[in-house]
Design a protein around this motif. Structure first.
Motif, PDB file in Angstrom:
ATOM      1  N   HIS A 230      38.914  38.679  37.851  1.00 60.70           N
ATOM      2  CA  HIS A 230      39.174  38.343  39.252  1.00 60.70           C
ATOM      3  C   HIS A 230      40.662  38.424  39.571  1.00 60.70           C
ATOM      4  CE1 HIS A 230      35.017  37.211  39.094  1.00 60.70           C
ATOM      5  NE2 HIS A 230      35.018  37.036  40.397  1.00 60.70           N
TER       6      HIS A 230
ATOM      7  N   ASN B 256      39.718  33.080  34.140  1.00 60.76           N
ATOM      8  CA  ASN B 256      39.049  34.117  34.931  1.00 60.76           C
ATOM      9  C   ASN B 256      39.466  34.113  36.392  1.00 60.76           C
ATOM     10  OD1 ASN B 256      36.492  36.047  35.076  1.00 60.76           O
ATOM     11  ND2 ASN B 256      36.359  34.664  36.822  1.00 60.76           N
ATOM     12  N   GLY B 257      39.740  32.922  36.948  1.00 61.75           N
ATOM     13  CA  GLY B 257      39.790  32.813  38.399  1.00 61.75           C
ATOM     14  C   GLY B 257      41.125  32.422  38.997  1.00 61.75           C
TER      15      GLY B 257
ATOM     16  N   CYS C  14      43.610  32.235  42.352  1.00 59.72           N
ATOM     17  CA  CYS C  14      43.546  32.296  43.816  1.00 59.72           C
ATOM     18  C   CYS C  14      44.856  31.768  44.380  1.00 59.72           C
ATOM     19  CB  CYS C  14      42.353  31.530  44.382  1.00 59.72           C
ATOM     20  SG  CYS C  14      42.317  29.745  44.041  1.00 59.72           S
TER      21      CYS C  14
ATOM     22  N   VAL D  38      35.723  30.803  39.440  1.00 63.51           N
ATOM     23  CA  VAL D  38      36.503  31.417  40.514  1.00 63.51           C
ATOM     24  C   VAL D  38      36.904  30.333  41.496  1.00 63.51           C
ATOM     25  CG1 VAL D  38      35.449  33.697  40.301  1.00 63.51           C
ATOM     26  CG2 VAL D  38      34.421  32.013  41.838  1.00 63.51           C
TER      27      VAL D  38
ATOM     28  N   LYS E 256      38.851  29.653  45.632  1.00 67.57           N
ATOM     29  CA  LYS E 256      39.402  30.126  46.905  1.00 67.57           C
ATOM     30  C   LYS E 256      39.859  28.902  47.688  1.00 67.57           C
ATOM     31  CE  LYS E 256      38.853  34.700  47.097  1.00 67.57           C
ATOM     32  NZ  LYS E 256      37.655  35.368  47.629  1.00 67.57           N
TER      33      LYS E 256
ATOM     34  N   VAL F 226      29.917  33.689  40.721  1.00 65.87           N
ATOM     35  CA  VAL F 226      31.223  34.169  40.252  1.00 65.87           C
ATOM     36  C   VAL F 226      31.880  34.967  41.379  1.00 65.87           C
ATOM     37  CG1 VAL F 226      32.426  35.149  38.267  1.00 65.87           C
ATOM     38  CG2 VAL F 226      30.066  34.417  38.004  1.00 65.87           C
ATOM     39  N   GLY F 227      31.765  34.441  42.589  1.00 67.12           N
ATOM     40  CA  GLY F 227      32.418  35.072  43.729  1.00 67.12           C
ATOM     41  C   GLY F 227      32.096  34.340  45.007  1.00 67.12           C
TER      42      GLY F 227
ATOM     43  N   GLY G  41      32.334  39.239  42.066  1.00 68.79           N
ATOM     44  CA  GLY G  41      33.389  38.928  43.021  1.00 68.79           C
ATOM     45  C   GLY G  41      33.155  39.527  44.395  1.00 68.79           C
TER      46      GLY G  41
ATOM     47  N   ASP H 123      35.461  42.481  40.696  1.00 75.25           N
ATOM     48  CA  ASP H 123      35.972  41.772  41.869  1.00 75.25           C
ATOM     49  C   ASP H 123      36.545  42.782  42.856  1.00 75.25           C
ATOM     50  OD1 ASP H 123      36.612  39.565  43.438  1.00 75.25           O
ATOM     51  OD2 ASP H 123      38.532  39.211  42.447  1.00 75.25           O
TER      52      ASP H 123
END
Length: 418
Positions: free
Chosen positions: A82, A129-130, A132, A187, A189, A244-245, A323, A391
């Motif tokens: 990602h 992995n994530g 943001c 992930v 955001k 995962v997104g 993603g 992603d």
């Protein structure tokens, strides 16, 4: 002078118990939190170009896209997962399921990366992995069981030592005894409410009944949110197998997210999902449903004790939707504005492989959604994977980047017109 001011401002913002260091945290994190040198001076650089890049370009020549669109190699990035594009457009951070986070820089702005090196090499990452970003330039990295915060990451990343803090200390994201090698690619955001949203996949194919109360309490098999100082943690989404997104609709602010569905029920069921969440606390069916309206074998004879929100879109079974992001750029034709671009990683156990492509989902004014392929061709005529997209994110110029953890690469897709 500028550096001194920035450090003072960050220290002022991050004093207090939220960022207290525990004995489990590596010493280097404590040093970086106090703006102390770790003694690490070297980066790992990834060579760009050469025969390896030429091989990837050969694969990309076979990718099909709508008329007017082009695809090219943006960067070689090992194990690329990602991505988070810096708000200043300086650097893109790329997570992995191993122990590296990569920084990718296009210094001469020719839309091809010039430099790929590891980020914060003195830290010990575990499945980072994530990544943001917040709009004001704070980078968050969601690991297997920790969330790290890097203020002014675009400013500090040129040095091996970077300002770094715990947002969620190691062992506090999920109970340590629930750590697993399965479904641990987190992930994150930042939502329109300014909170950080983090997915917590549950580790089983189908979550067992004896785990459900604990999982609902801590948010495993769901999406949690908290304030960006680590306070106010709450479970926002229930009934998720392994998302995962996720991203937020640019106009409505609603949370949309992908979900990977139950294995072992055959090639063609259950479907994958893209979900639309309209309010906090909604339940999306796992473990009673394996995907869409398909009941799991383990819970098939039981009454469903919750109100279930069915997916906005059902996708092909086992394509592994990962993603996703809403498109808000200005380069693509108008019909793509506020559409979802998402990556299908590809099936791992289907008799005939499916997925390994980029999808686009169009949403009408009523919230109804339809999905179709956008970029495909990473499975050849022999059923061999030539790449596995993970992603999709937008660059500031309106083009999009696609990560691929099989080829270890980022691809850029842009529009030139018919």
């Amino acid at each position: 002078m500028k550096s001194t001011f920035l450090c003072a401002a960050v220290l002022a913002a991050f004093t207090g118990p939220v960022f207290a260091q525990s004995a489990e945290v590596p010493d280097n994190l404590e040093k970086l939190s106090n703006f102390q040198s770790t003694g690490v001076t070297e980066f790992t650089f990834v060579e760009q170009g050469g025969d390896y890049a030429a091989g990837i370009e050969k694969t990309l020549a076979g990718i099909t896209l709508p008329p007017g669109f082009k695809i090219g190699l943006y960067a070689i990035v090992p194990d690329a997962r990602h991505m988070a594009v810096g708000p200043q457009g300086i650097v893109t951070f790329v997570g992995t399921r191993k122990d590296k986070v990569w920084s990718v820089t296009d210094r001469n702005k020719d839309r091809v990366a010039d430099e790929v090196k590891d980020f914060a090499p003195s830290l010990q990452f575990s499945i980072p992995n994530g990544p943001c970003f917040s709009k004001d330039g704070f980078l968050y990295i969601a690991e297997q069981n920790r969330v790290l915060l890097f203020p002014a990451a675009e400013f500090f990343y040129e040095s091996p030592d970077v300002a770094a803090f715990n947002l969620v200390a190691k062992g506090d994201l999920i109970p340590v005894e629930e750590e697993s090698f399965n479904h641990t690619a987190r992930v994150c955001k930042i939502g329109p409410d300014g909170k950080i949203y983090i997915s917590l996949g549950q580790p089983f194919n189908v979550a067992p009944a004896e785990k459900l109360d604990l999982y609902n309490q801590v948010g495993i098999g769901g999406i949690i949110r908290m304030n960006t100082d680590g306070s106010g943690r709450e479970v926002y989404t229930y009934g998720v197998r392994n998302s995962v997104g996720h991203d937020f609709h640019p106009e409505t602010g609603e949370l949309w997210w992908t979900d990977n569905q139950v294995d072992g029920m055959g090639d063609d069921i259950p479907p994958g999902e893209i979900n639309r969440q309209t309010e906090m606390g909604q339940h999306f069916g796992h473990p009673w449903f394996g995907g869409g309206s398909v009941r799991t074998n383990e819970y098939k004879g039981e009454d469903v004790p919750v109100d279930v929100v069915m997916p906005a879109v059902e996708t092909v079974a086992h394509a592994a939707d990962l993603g996703m992001s809403f498109y808000s750029g200005n380069m693509f034709p108008a019909k793509y504005k506020n559409a979802i671009f998402s990556a299908q990683h590809g099936s791992w156990n289907r008799t005939t492989p499916v997925g390994a492509r980029v999808m686009v989902t169009f949403i009408d004014g009523e919230g109804n959604a339809t999905t179709e392929p956008f970029a495909e061709g990473w499975i050849d005529e022999n059923g061999e994977y030539l790449g596995r997209p993970v992603d999709v994110v937008s660059l500031r110029d309106g083009s999009i980047l696609v990560s691929d953890d099989l080829a270890g690469a980022l691809y850029r897709i842009w529009y030139e017109g018919n």
